[in-house]
Write an enzyme that holds these catalytic residues in place. Structure first.
Site, mmCIF file in Angstrom:
data_model
loop_
_atom_site.group_PDB
_atom_site.id
_atom_site.type_symbol
_atom_site.label_atom_id
_atom_site.label_comp_id
_atom_site.label_asym_id
_atom_site.label_seq_id
_atom_site.Cartn_x
_atom_site.Cartn_y
_atom_site.Cartn_z
ATOM 1 N NE ARG A 94 -3.789 0.166 2.448
ATOM 2 C CZ ARG A 94 -4.547 -0.204 3.482
ATOM 3 N NH1 ARG A 94 -4.311 0.275 4.692
ATOM 4 N NH2 ARG A 94 -5.532 -1.062 3.313
ATOM 5 N NE ARG A 208 -8.474 -1.051 16.106
ATOM 6 C CZ ARG A 208 -8.597 -1.634 14.921
ATOM 7 N NH1 ARG A 208 -7.762 -1.372 13.949
ATOM 8 N NH2 ARG A 208 -9.592 -2.493 14.698
ATOM 9 C CE LYS A 209 -8.337 2.577 9.229
ATOM 10 N NZ LYS A 209 -9.307 1.974 8.253
ATOM 11 N N GLY A 463 -17.043 -5.886 1.632
ATOM 12 C CA GLY A 463 -17.111 -7.332 1.842
ATOM 13 C C GLY A 463 -17.379 -7.784 3.259
ATOM 14 C CB CYS A 468 -12.552 -1.123 3.257
ATOM 15 S SG CYS A 468 -11.803 -1.976 4.665
ATOM 16 N N GLY A 469 -15.372 -0.201 1.914
ATOM 17 C CA GLY A 469 -16.081 0.282 0.721
ATOM 18 C C GLY A 469 -17.189 1.265 1.052
HETATM 19 FE FE1 SRM Z 1 -9.866 -0.917 5.228
HETATM 20 C C1 SRM Z 1 -8.760 -3.342 7.286
HETATM 21 C C2 SRM Z 1 -8.663 -2.547 2.595
HETATM 22 C C3 SRM Z 1 -10.287 1.856 3.393
HETATM 23 C C4 SRM Z 1 -11.946 0.328 7.658
HETATM 24 N N1 SRM Z 1 -8.818 -2.630 5.003
HETATM 25 C C5 SRM Z 1 -8.436 -3.468 5.983
HETATM 26 C C6 SRM Z 1 -7.506 -4.554 5.464
HETATM 27 C C7 SRM Z 1 -6.095 -4.115 5.689
HETATM 28 C C8 SRM Z 1 -7.793 -5.919 6.154
HETATM 29 C C9 SRM Z 1 -6.846 -6.995 5.742
HETATM 30 O O1 SRM Z 1 -5.862 -7.180 6.435
HETATM 31 O O2 SRM Z 1 -7.079 -7.646 4.745
HETATM 32 C C10 SRM Z 1 -7.930 -4.546 3.981
HETATM 33 C C11 SRM Z 1 -6.867 -4.949 2.984
HETATM 34 C C12 SRM Z 1 -7.510 -5.682 1.815
HETATM 35 C C13 SRM Z 1 -6.684 -5.671 0.587
HETATM 36 O O3 SRM Z 1 -5.968 -6.654 0.325
HETATM 37 O O4 SRM Z 1 -6.796 -4.715 -0.177
HETATM 38 C C14 SRM Z 1 -8.482 -3.163 3.828
HETATM 39 N N2 SRM Z 1 -9.424 -0.405 3.385
HETATM 40 C C15 SRM Z 1 -9.033 -1.249 2.406
HETATM 41 C C16 SRM Z 1 -9.062 -0.573 1.051
HETATM 42 C C17 SRM Z 1 -7.976 -1.075 0.102
HETATM 43 C C18 SRM Z 1 -10.458 -0.781 0.422
HETATM 44 C C19 SRM Z 1 -10.525 -0.435 -1.050
HETATM 45 O O5 SRM Z 1 -10.747 -1.361 -1.838
HETATM 46 O O6 SRM Z 1 -10.344 0.719 -1.412
HETATM 47 C C20 SRM Z 1 -8.934 0.891 1.479
HETATM 48 C C21 SRM Z 1 -7.508 1.326 1.623
HETATM 49 C C22 SRM Z 1 -7.397 2.791 1.921
HETATM 50 C C23 SRM Z 1 -5.972 3.269 1.936
HETATM 51 O O7 SRM Z 1 -5.473 3.588 0.856
HETATM 52 O O8 SRM Z 1 -5.386 3.334 3.013
HETATM 53 C C24 SRM Z 1 -9.587 0.819 2.860
HETATM 54 N N3 SRM Z 1 -10.852 0.812 5.511
HETATM 55 C C25 SRM Z 1 -10.998 1.789 4.575
HETATM 56 C C26 SRM Z 1 -12.011 2.709 4.994
HETATM 57 C C27 SRM Z 1 -12.553 3.880 4.160
HETATM 58 C C28 SRM Z 1 -11.958 5.187 4.472
HETATM 59 O O9 SRM Z 1 -10.868 5.291 5.044
HETATM 60 O O10 SRM Z 1 -12.612 6.166 4.129
HETATM 61 C C29 SRM Z 1 -12.480 2.270 6.211
HETATM 62 C C30 SRM Z 1 -13.626 2.883 7.048
HETATM 63 C C31 SRM Z 1 -13.246 4.198 7.619
HETATM 64 C C32 SRM Z 1 -12.485 4.078 8.911
HETATM 65 O O11 SRM Z 1 -11.384 3.517 8.916
HETATM 66 O O12 SRM Z 1 -12.979 4.577 9.910
HETATM 67 C C33 SRM Z 1 -11.748 1.069 6.533
HETATM 68 N N4 SRM Z 1 -10.248 -1.407 7.178
HETATM 69 C C34 SRM Z 1 -11.178 -0.814 7.978
HETATM 70 C C35 SRM Z 1 -11.241 -1.518 9.222
HETATM 71 C C36 SRM Z 1 -12.156 -1.186 10.428
HETATM 72 C C37 SRM Z 1 -11.442 -0.239 11.343
HETATM 73 C C38 SRM Z 1 -12.022 -0.208 12.732
HETATM 74 O O13 SRM Z 1 -11.786 0.788 13.433
HETATM 75 O O14 SRM Z 1 -12.649 -1.169 13.157
HETATM 76 C C39 SRM Z 1 -10.324 -2.577 9.118
HETATM 77 C C40 SRM Z 1 -10.007 -3.639 10.185
HETATM 78 C C41 SRM Z 1 -9.069 -3.168 11.220
HETATM 79 O O15 SRM Z 1 -8.418 -2.131 11.107
HETATM 80 O O16 SRM Z 1 -8.976 -3.887 12.206
HETATM 81 C C42 SRM Z 1 -9.729 -2.479 7.826
HETATM 82 FE FE1 SF4 Z 2 -13.824 -6.160 4.834
HETATM 83 FE FE2 SF4 Z 2 -12.236 -4.131 4.173
HETATM 84 FE FE3 SF4 Z 2 -11.592 -6.615 3.497
HETATM 85 FE FE4 SF4 Z 2 -13.596 -5.351 2.271
HETATM 86 S S1 SF4 Z 2 -11.411 -4.843 2.192
HETATM 87 S S2 SF4 Z 2 -13.636 -7.429 2.988
HETATM 88 S S3 SF4 Z 2 -14.512 -4.241 3.993
HETATM 89 S S4 SF4 Z 2 -11.728 -5.738 5.557
#
Ligand code: SRM
Ligand code: SF4
Length: 550
Positions: A94, A208-209, A463, A468-469
């Site tokens: 990333r 946290r994030k 998903g 994240c979506g």
């Molecule tokens: Fe996300 C975790 C993908 C935006 C909330 N997110 C993950 C992980 C790293 C989980 C994992 O280990 O597999 C995903 C990686 C999947 C992959 O292989 O791509 C993942 N998040 C994404 C992305 C790639 C989705 C997308 O297709 O665009 C986005 C990457 C953004 C970036 O460039 O950094 C992405 N994630 C978001 C957003 C949207 C936003 O930021 O506007 C959110 C919700 C907003 C927020 O964070 O408040 C989001 N992601 C999460 C969470 C839930 C966080 C929480 O506080 O519970 C997780 C799980 C965690 O952190 O434990 C997570």
């Molecule tokens: Fe769940 Fe984020 Fe993975 Fe999508 S990319 S399946 S919302 S953790």
């Protein structure tokens, strides 16, 4: 403030390292009794992920299977390397792309990296205006980071308990009616957090994030309200600055908009304010329970008044109260299409990148197109699309005639598909409860074949409840879950509706639960017709009845 809550099913996160919590005896943080620390606090306290940069050559020698689990699944993410359990041995990488802006030379570097991985390699534009690479092997990591350093690129601090990509207006510096050009600010915030991309241990052990967004235009193109810390343009006594909001987040247990801090800052105060909020959060944020450690939980614990006064102490100066009104006066735009810039004779061209997915040859082609017709600059949007700015009128038509734009990445897509967003889903993500990207694309094509709509419909897929979506900001949002059909457990979605973006943004609500994915198309068809005025698509030519078959 809108807030929606739900308790996440154990299957969504239960088996993943992110969800585990164990009792241990060391504490990096004064506010947590040692016995309540979770596994991640111990991992962070034992060794900073940044240190792994020196160990990459060794990791290449021993191979991914011999990596320590905490290094593989947690610490490497501090460098931007996410091991994908779904594709063992392959990492997602990333990047950091402040304000979503990258030169064509950077896109070429990224294309060359994914090209080495053949069918396993590709890239995704993310919902944070960013880009991720897929297929990466640990053996190549040291070489990749050397190339990043040479090219002035970085992927540092993009995972686990770090600040994510700093988002800003995708048309910053291009639009005539913009209020603040966010490019320099997002970059300065990124440089502060990452020590100019080299890595900054001051901020690698947050509770946290953490998400930061800076809006500069009138349409809130960054979804400011969903970020932990966001800046919204507002005038005070004739000066343009920002109202500050805090605590927005989507987390399986809680989906909540940011709330006003009652603070207004000038643009030059943005970096110090970000730094102070991060230090406050680092030093006082709750760490015992990872499900309750985002910034909003500290705001809850203290109350916003105490949070504000502690922030003033951290800053070493008092904050001005917020301006009474902000300048978000427009509905959110998708920036797809051709638009004049404030620079006379130049246009920016927004392209739909279906579900954000890019392959190496397309990345090379986009870099060439940006060089040939524009200024070599490329911009990404939180809708997972791409903008090529600075195209002179004289080159516009030739650019629009390019086969890549005609066949793959249109500047004039159908209203149904132009606002499709999807998270990664089970193709690469271990959290996923369903397949998303390919399903979202197939579904929209099937609906597009049946229906037309007079305005873009914002359709988001995610998903799992991590969101994240961002289904909560969509007109129609699909959140992956498990459902039942004919006695079998099947992939299913909860449907969210009513998200409003731009002016008066607010989150949507879950309106249906557990719809099996196989039964979804007629449900969406009905919603589109009844709630969004979709009409049957006319196919073929109209044949007057008297000329119809004899
Ligand atoms: Fe996300 C975790 C993908 C935006 C909330 N997110 C993950 C992980 C790293 C989980 C994992 O280990 O597999 C995903 C990686 C999947 C992959 O292989 O791509 C993942 N998040 C994404 C992305 C790639 C989705 C997308 O297709 O665009 C986005 C990457 C953004 C970036 O460039 O950094 C992405 N994630 C978001 C957003 C949207 C936003 O930021 O506007 C959110 C919700 C907003 C927020 O964070 O408040 C989001 N992601 C999460 C969470 C839930 C966080 C929480 O506080 O519970 C997780 C799980 C965690 O952190 O434990 C997570
Ligand atoms: Fe769940 Fe984020 Fe993975 Fe999508 S990319 S399946 S919302 S953790």
């Amino acid at each position: 403030m809108t807030e929606t809550s739900e308790v996440q099913t154990a299957s969504a996160v239960g088996s993943h390292i992110e969800a585990e919590a164990v009792n241990i005896n060391t504490s990096p943080s004064e506010n947590v009794p040692a016995k309540t620390l979770n596994k991640f606090e111990r991992i962070k306290a034992e060794k900073d992920g940044l240190v792994l940069k020196q160990e990459l050559d060794y990791f290449a020698e021993i191979g991914w299977e011999a990596l320590d689990e905490a290094d593989r699944d947690f610490r490497l993410r501090v460098l931007g390397l996410f091991h994908r359990s779904v594709t063992p041995g392959r990492f997602m990488l990333r990047m950091r792309t402040a304000n979503g802006i990258l030169p064509s030379s950077h896109l070429r570097v990224l294309a060359e990296i994914v090209q080495r991985y053949g069918d396993d390699g590709n890239a995704d534009i993310t919902t944070r205006q960013n880009i991720q690479l897929r297929g990466v092997r640990i053996e190549d990591a040291a070489d990749i980071f050397r190339r990043f350093e040479q090219a002035g690129m970085t992927s540092v601090q993009t995972g686990v308990d770090n600040v994510r990509n700093v988002t800003g207006s995708p048309v910053a510096g291009l639009e005539a009616d913009e209020l603040i050009d966010t490019r320099g600010l997002t970059r300065a915030v990124q440089d502060m957090i990452t020590n100019m991309g080299a890595g900054n241990p001051t901020f690698t052990n947050l509770p946290r994030k953490f998400n930061i967004a800076i809006a500069g235009c009138r349409d809130n193109s960054v979804h400011a309200e969903t970020n932990d810390l966001a800046f919204i343009p507002a005038y005070k006594e004739g000066a343009i600055g920002f109202n500050v909001i805090v605590g927005g987040m989507f987390s399986p247990k809680r989906y909540v908009e940011a709330i006003p801090l009652d603070a207004w800052v000038l643009p030059e105060a943005v970096v110090p304010l970000c730094e102070a909020v991060l230090l406050l959060y680092r030093n006082h944020g709750l760490r015992a329970n990872r499900q309750k450690s985002r910034l909003m939980y500290l705001v809850d614990a203290w109350g916003i008044e105490k949070f504000r006064s502690e922030l003033e102490t951290q800053l070493g100066q008092s904050l001005q109260p917020a301006a009474e009104t902000d300048e978000i006066t427009l509905d959110k735009r998708d920036h797809i299409g051709v638009y004049p810039q404030k620079q006379p004779g130049l246009h920016y061209v927004g392209l739909l990148i279906p579900i954000g997915r890019l392959y190496a040859h397309e990345m090379f082609d986009l870099a060439r197109i940006a060089d040939t017709y524009g200024s070599g600059e490329i911009r990404l949007t939180v809708e997972q699309n791409l903008i090529i700015p600075n195209v002179p009128i004289s080159r516009l038509q030739a650019m629009l005639n390019e086969p890549l734009l005609q066949e793959r990445f249109p500047a004039n897509p159908d209203n149904m598909s132009r606002w499709l967003v999807s998270c990664t889903g089970n193709q690469f993500c271990g959290f996923a409860l369903i397949e998303t990207k390919n399903r979202a694309l197939a579904m929209i094509k099937a609906l597009e074949a049946e229906l037309t709509v007079s305005r873009p419909i914002r359709i988001h897929w995610t998903g799992c409840p991590n969101s994240c979506g961002q289904p909560q900001v969509a007109d129609i949002g699909m959140m992956g879950t498990k459902g039942r059909k004919n006695g079998q457990v099947v992939e299913a979605v909860d449907i969210w509706m009513g998200g409003k973006v731009g002016k008066e943004a607010h989150l949507g609500q879950r309106v249906m639960q557990g719809i099996p994915c196989d039964d979804l198309k007629p449900v969406l068809h009905t919603l589109l017709v009844e709630q969004f005025g979709a009409e049957p698509r006319q196919t073929g030519y109209f044949v007057p009845p008297e000329l119809a078959s004899p």
